[in-house]
Design a protein around this motif. Sequence first.
Motif, mmCIF file in Angstrom:
data_model
loop_
_atom_site.group_PDB
_atom_site.id
_atom_site.type_symbol
_atom_site.label_atom_id
_atom_site.label_comp_id
_atom_site.label_asym_id
_atom_site.label_seq_id
_atom_site.Cartn_x
_atom_site.Cartn_y
_atom_site.Cartn_z
ATOM 1 N N SER A 91 23.375 37.495 -20.416
ATOM 2 C CA SER A 91 22.134 37.125 -21.102
ATOM 3 C C SER A 91 21.493 35.855 -20.560
ATOM 4 C CB SER A 91 22.399 36.956 -22.612
ATOM 5 O OG SER A 91 22.797 38.179 -23.192
ATOM 6 N N VAL A 92 22.181 35.158 -19.682
ATOM 7 C CA VAL A 92 21.611 33.960 -19.071
ATOM 8 C C VAL A 92 21.653 34.055 -17.548
ATOM 9 C CG1 VAL A 92 21.764 31.446 -18.821
ATOM 10 C CG2 VAL A 92 22.171 32.499 -21.052
ATOM 11 N N LEU A 93 22.839 34.118 -16.962
ATOM 12 C CA LEU A 93 22.950 34.070 -15.500
ATOM 13 C C LEU A 93 22.300 35.290 -14.858
ATOM 14 C CD1 LEU A 93 26.567 32.644 -15.075
ATOM 15 C CD2 LEU A 93 24.391 31.433 -15.326
ATOM 16 N N TRP A 94 22.517 36.474 -15.429
ATOM 17 C CA TRP A 94 21.882 37.684 -14.895
ATOM 18 C C TRP A 94 20.364 37.568 -14.967
ATOM 19 C CZ3 TRP A 94 23.787 42.152 -12.638
ATOM 20 C CH2 TRP A 94 22.888 43.213 -12.516
ATOM 21 N N PHE A 95 19.862 37.070 -16.078
ATOM 22 C CA PHE A 95 18.420 36.937 -16.263
ATOM 23 C C PHE A 95 17.828 35.924 -15.292
ATOM 24 C CE2 PHE A 95 19.062 39.603 -19.723
ATOM 25 C CZ PHE A 95 17.890 39.855 -20.428
ATOM 26 N N VAL A 96 18.550 34.840 -15.028
ATOM 27 C CA VAL A 96 18.056 33.840 -14.070
ATOM 28 C C VAL A 96 18.016 34.430 -12.669
ATOM 29 C CG1 VAL A 96 18.607 31.659 -12.928
ATOM 30 C CG2 VAL A 96 18.696 31.808 -15.417
ATOM 31 N N THR A 103 9.214 34.112 -20.039
ATOM 32 C CA THR A 103 9.302 32.661 -20.201
ATOM 33 C C THR A 103 8.474 32.055 -21.335
ATOM 34 O OG1 THR A 103 7.721 32.431 -18.370
ATOM 35 C CG2 THR A 103 10.067 32.202 -17.847
ATOM 36 N N PRO A 104 7.409 32.682 -21.851
ATOM 37 C CA PRO A 104 6.780 32.073 -23.029
ATOM 38 C C PRO A 104 7.703 31.991 -24.244
ATOM 39 C CG PRO A 104 5.257 33.592 -21.987
ATOM 40 C CD PRO A 104 6.596 33.796 -21.324
ATOM 41 N N LEU A 105 8.714 32.873 -24.278
ATOM 42 C CA LEU A 105 9.607 32.925 -25.433
ATOM 43 C C LEU A 105 11.055 32.574 -25.109
ATOM 44 C CD1 LEU A 105 8.291 36.241 -27.044
ATOM 45 C CD2 LEU A 105 7.753 33.893 -27.733
ATOM 46 N N GLN A 144 35.023 37.081 -7.501
ATOM 47 C CA GLN A 144 33.857 37.959 -7.494
ATOM 48 C C GLN A 144 32.836 37.608 -8.571
ATOM 49 O OE1 GLN A 144 33.756 40.351 -4.954
ATOM 50 N NE2 GLN A 144 35.646 39.299 -4.377
ATOM 51 N N ASP A 145 31.630 37.271 -8.168
ATOM 52 C CA ASP A 145 30.409 37.404 -8.949
ATOM 53 C C ASP A 145 30.165 36.295 -9.967
ATOM 54 O OD1 ASP A 145 28.099 38.829 -8.807
ATOM 55 O OD2 ASP A 145 28.838 40.582 -9.859
ATOM 56 N N TYR A 146 29.027 36.468 -10.653
ATOM 57 C CA TYR A 146 28.455 35.436 -11.517
ATOM 58 C C TYR A 146 29.271 35.204 -12.787
ATOM 59 C CZ TYR A 146 26.602 39.535 -13.976
ATOM 60 O OH TYR A 146 26.481 40.733 -14.643
ATOM 61 N N HIS A 147 30.130 36.143 -13.149
ATOM 62 C CA HIS A 147 30.991 35.941 -14.313
ATOM 63 C C HIS A 147 31.963 34.795 -14.081
ATOM 64 C CE1 HIS A 147 30.149 40.294 -13.732
ATOM 65 N NE2 HIS A 147 29.812 40.249 -15.009
ATOM 66 N N LEU A 148 32.316 34.565 -12.824
ATOM 67 C CA LEU A 148 33.401 33.634 -12.473
ATOM 68 C C LEU A 148 32.922 32.536 -11.518
ATOM 69 C CD1 LEU A 148 36.237 36.291 -11.968
ATOM 70 C CD2 LEU A 148 35.726 34.955 -14.026
ATOM 71 N N SER A 149 31.728 32.022 -11.769
ATOM 72 C CA SER A 149 31.159 31.020 -10.867
ATOM 73 C C SER A 149 31.900 29.689 -10.893
ATOM 74 C CB SER A 149 29.689 30.772 -11.240
ATOM 75 O OG SER A 149 28.912 31.928 -11.069
ATOM 76 N N LEU A 150 32.582 29.388 -11.976
ATOM 77 C CA LEU A 150 33.283 28.106 -12.081
ATOM 78 C C LEU A 150 34.704 28.157 -11.531
ATOM 79 C CD1 LEU A 150 32.217 27.021 -15.699
ATOM 80 C CD2 LEU A 150 31.020 26.646 -13.537
ATOM 81 N N ASP A 176 13.165 26.941 -7.839
ATOM 82 C CA ASP A 176 12.289 26.669 -8.980
ATOM 83 C C ASP A 176 12.689 27.471 -10.201
ATOM 84 O OD1 ASP A 176 10.878 24.876 -7.500
ATOM 85 O OD2 ASP A 176 9.148 26.169 -7.139
ATOM 86 N N TYR A 177 13.120 28.708 -10.002
ATOM 87 C CA TYR A 177 13.545 29.532 -11.135
ATOM 88 C C TYR A 177 14.943 29.130 -11.590
ATOM 89 C CZ TYR A 177 12.964 33.565 -14.199
ATOM 90 O OH TYR A 177 12.797 34.361 -15.301
#
Length: 463
Positions: A91-96, A103-105, A144-150, A176-177
Amino acid sequence: MVSEHSAQVLVASNRGPVSYALREDGTLDSKRGGGGLVSGLSAVDDKLWVCAALSDGDREAVRRGVSEPGVRMLDIDAGVHADAYNGIANSVLWFVHHMIYQTPLEPVFDAEFRRQWASYEAYNRAFAEALAEEAGEGAAVLVQDYHLSLVPGILRELRPDLRIGHFSHTPWAPVDYFRLLPDDIGEQLLKGILGADRAAFLTRRWADAFISCCTEILGGTGRTRIGVHGLGADADFLRRRSREADVDERLEILREQIGADRRTIVRVDRTELSKNIVRGLHAYRALLEERPEWRERVVHVAFAYPSRQDLAVYRDYTAEVQRVADSVNADYGTEGWTPVLLHVDDDFARSLAAYRLADVALVNPIRDGMNLVAKEVPVVSDHGCALVLSREAGAYEELGDDAIVVNPYDVSATATALHAALTMDPDEREARSKRLAAAATALPPQRWFLDQLDALRAQRSRG
């Protein structure tokens, strides 16, 4: 503490190669998964796959000590996993990275976000600790992947002797995004990945975006090397599997549903927001409206398989796909012709059958790390197919020369592209399809994985 059974090659991912379901009689039923990572890992013998227990059946398997050789499943608290996976990763990293916020909301980074972020940190730490425990001296670890970026950064502190790689299967957001994220969170994500000796991506474009973020926010990528490995289709598996009896059966059913002497526009996707299924249906409607000669002569075979239905925004999107398909059928369909043949129940054999009969493949994502469907259809197609491809798909870098390329937001231009694909000279279509298949299979899964492993092992550990 390092395990006495120390592995020399370790892979970490949210989802593992096996899942478990609890039967009514209390026994556990196991099911093997597929995909590029599973195929790629088959090339390595001495390996361990560390993954999360995703279901009640998975967690019960861990509690009973049930496992498969070469797999360690982590029973992370279900609430922590839900916050990390749905709350942050999806709900955050995938969307980014897919640039799909309204973005208005949204987004709104408030106290609830910070609470979920703490779970994401705990989730990543659980993986890092398990990898530190299981890895042999100087082992290679591919995260692997954005789930485990840290994970790379945490693991680097725990085991500086390891060779650590991180691979991103998604796009990477332009700077910028990316800076929509809170400043400290953005820095933490980048530093987490830069804990790896090597950070790799599916395309040069995504790698360059990551480098730009690191340069702008951190001043550079430090000692981490950046690699590009464009995952290809598994041609041998696809060609063999697509000729099996269950695929032939589904092929005959599809032919009967489509009707004789009709052309086919095929798409196969998950109902993922970035896949752009709704605009694809609008483009097909525009084709029928603006080119009435195609009425009764073409069928849009659209397979939209459920994805992340535990999130309301995905349920709403799936409902909109169904609504638009029903609308096209109501407005243009006749007694003997259904313009859109929509299926929302997952069936791999049926997908392969659709690949085989495709005259045109429509792959129009808003943004996609790679998109293997674009690579698979030309490999499986019986008579060659034309590919209508979004320039925002990672596959565009390799397939763009022989595809009909579209702006995924431009419905009118996509309708024009569909017409061009349907009217393409058969000899040209076959020639293009052969070139697409060759490019699509240039780096099959086993080679894709081994290339990363070889590159990682060739680097001197930062320990």
